[in-house]
Design an enzyme around this catalytic site. Structure first.
Site, PDB file in Angstrom:
ATOM      1  CD  GLU A   1      -0.177 -58.710 -35.924  1.00 34.03           C
ATOM      2  OE1 GLU A   1       0.603 -58.392 -35.843  1.00 34.03           O
ATOM      3  OE2 GLU A   1      -0.893 -59.583 -34.989  1.00 34.03           O
TER       4      GLU A   1
ATOM      5  CB  CYS B   1       3.417 -57.037 -33.157  1.00 36.35           C
ATOM      6  SG  CYS B   1       1.874 -58.067 -33.111  1.00 36.35           S
TER       7      CYS B   1
END
Length: 481
Positions: A245, A280
């Site tokens: 990720e 993020c």
């Protein structure tokens, strides 16, 4: 003296010859605590401990594994006040955000613990015979966790790895790992020794030792795209599986029929400046139809100007400091570069009364008004409280510009017409796309969290993540009659 954390290897506390001090990013002159400087040898010890525990843990019925995971999740889902205070002290985020982060991690584990059927066999009985497809664990797994949300991102690796019968080594971040180490050590104490291990150390040394270890069958990493590429290359030597990720440069697209009422503006502010923009899937680029640009900027400026920056323990503070020196240097240089390029940078918000700006990694929120697309503040992942806002004229233009990046983690579409928003969302190259919301608060609990393009591979959260921690074995009895 502050809190001294320890590594956990084979169910035992482990320290090292050297210790690393953890400063408070809101009071750099204050030490929050220390943690041992892990080494390659500690990484090897942790993998061996996990390998030794794997046989027994794999043989443990999934219902029993789920029951133990339920206890571990309950430990975190209602975090003690000292954990919340500790996370704020070492990470910088306000107390409310720290409480939510820890609790979300606990609830994620409770979700996995509640679904042992996610590991169930698939059985086919027909005229050809009988086939059983088993979901078998991979073996020793490694989770590498970043500094921005270490508690929840650790839990998203612990849950699927342990439910499926794997054993796990977590490498905590270099910056602010104390609370995570404490929580993981208490979780590990609920499990057989070696099932969950915790190590510290630098990525190029300890992290790489874990990724390249021949007994490691799976690596789950959350962090930058650059590091993700290196991990993929290192894991290729022994074909370890990966969940990556990685970085995101999330675009929010506001259509001409967008609702700009106060609740929507607040969702935009939260989706951008949560954890000082250091998440993020926070909004990193905002595209608004040119017919609504002036209205949006006016309302967003007024809302962002209410942000109060300072020590996250103070009740009036709504945004804490940048987490660490490395990130602070990066984003202050980015802001200076943006100003030098002639972009219209609007500084907003205020510091809490009495804040010593020189004693913390503080930055006020900034809006960058209609900058060119090639500026780094638009083209890269800032991970900061800096938001570029750009105009567009047509839906096709908005889609092209939103997709015009190597990243594809998250995105959002904002419109009063949900059907129209869904149709446009389908054209965006992002693993997670939200409608009239963005970031953690917009996520459904069953979201298969993951990205496209250079934002990674594999998924975290929900039953989709389980598939990344198992290998399928088919057992067939052929009907020869």
């Amino acid at each position: 003296m502050g809190f001294q954390a320890h590594m956990t290897i084979g169910g035992k506390p482990v320290t090292a010859d050297e210790w690393i001090s953890v400063p408070n990013p809101a009071h750099l002159s204050t030490e929050v605590g220390k943690y041992p400087a892990g080494t390659v040898e500690h990484a090897e010890m942790a993998v061996e401990a996990a390998s030794a525990a794997f046989g027994q843990w794999r043989a443990t019925p999934v219902e029993e594994r789920a029951a133990l995971l339920l206890k571990a999740g309950a430990l975190v889902a209602e975090p003690p006040a000292e954990w919340i205070a500790s996370l704020t002290a070492e990470n910088g985020k306000p107390l409310a955000e720290s409480a939510v982060e820890i609790a979300m991690g606990g609830h994620a584990m409770l979700s996995y613990a509640s679904h042992p059927e996610w590991v169930a066999d698939r059985v086919v009985d027909d005229e050809q015979g009988r086939m059983v497809v088993r979901r078998q664990p991979l073996g020793v797994c490694v989770g590498i966790v970043p500094w921005n949300s270490p508690m929840i991102l650790s839990s998203l690796k612990v849950g699927p790895a342990l439910l499926t019968g794997n054993t796990l080594v977590i490498k905590v971040p270099e910056f602010g790992p104390l609370t995570t180490m404490q929580a993981l050590s208490e979780m590990a104490a609920l499990l057989p020794p070696g099932v969950l291990n915790v190590v510290t150390g630098l990525g190029p040394e300890v992290g790489r030792a874990l990724v390249t270890h021949p007994k490691v069958r799976k690596v789950a990493f959350t962090g930058s795209t650059e590091t993700g590429r290196q991990i993929m290359a290192d894991a290729a030597g022994h074909l370890a599986r990966l969940t990556l990720e990685l970085g995101g440069n999330d675009a929010a697209v506001l259509l001409d029929d967008v609702d700009l009422s106060e609740p929507v503006i607040e969702r935009l502010v939260t989706g951008t400046f949560l954890d000082a923009g250091q998440i993020c899937i926070d909004i990193k680029r905002l595209y608004v139809h040119d017919s609504r640009y002036d209205e949006l900027v006016e309302k967003l400026r007024a809302a962002v100007d209410k942000i109060v920056v300072g020590d996250g323990t103070r009740p009036e503070v709504t945004m804490g400091p940048i987490n660490n020196s490395r990130q602070y240097d990066k984003v202050t240089k980015l802001l200076a570069e943006t100003k030098e390029a002639g972009a219209d940078c609007v500084e907003l918000g205020s510091y809490a009364e009495g804040t010593d700006v020189a004693d913390g990694y503080f930055m006020l929120p900034h809006l960058v008004l209609n900058p060119p697309e090639d500026l780094r503040v638009v083209a890269t992942e800032q991970m900061s409280p800096i938001l570029p806002i750009m105009k567009f004229s047509t839906d096709d233009e908005a889609v092209a510009r939103a997709n015009g990046t190597e990243y594809g983690l998250g995105a959002s579409v904002w419109s009063s017409d949900e059907k129209r928003a869904f149709a446009l969302a389908d054209r965006l190259e992002a693993g997670m796309t939200f409608i009239n919301g963005h970031s953690l608060g917009a996520m459904h609990p069953a979201t298969p969290a993951g990205g496209t393009k250079q934002s990674g591979c594999g998924y975290e959260i929900s039953g989709d993540a389980v598939e990344g921690y198992v290998q399928l074995q088919s057992i067939t009895t052929k009907n020869y009659a």
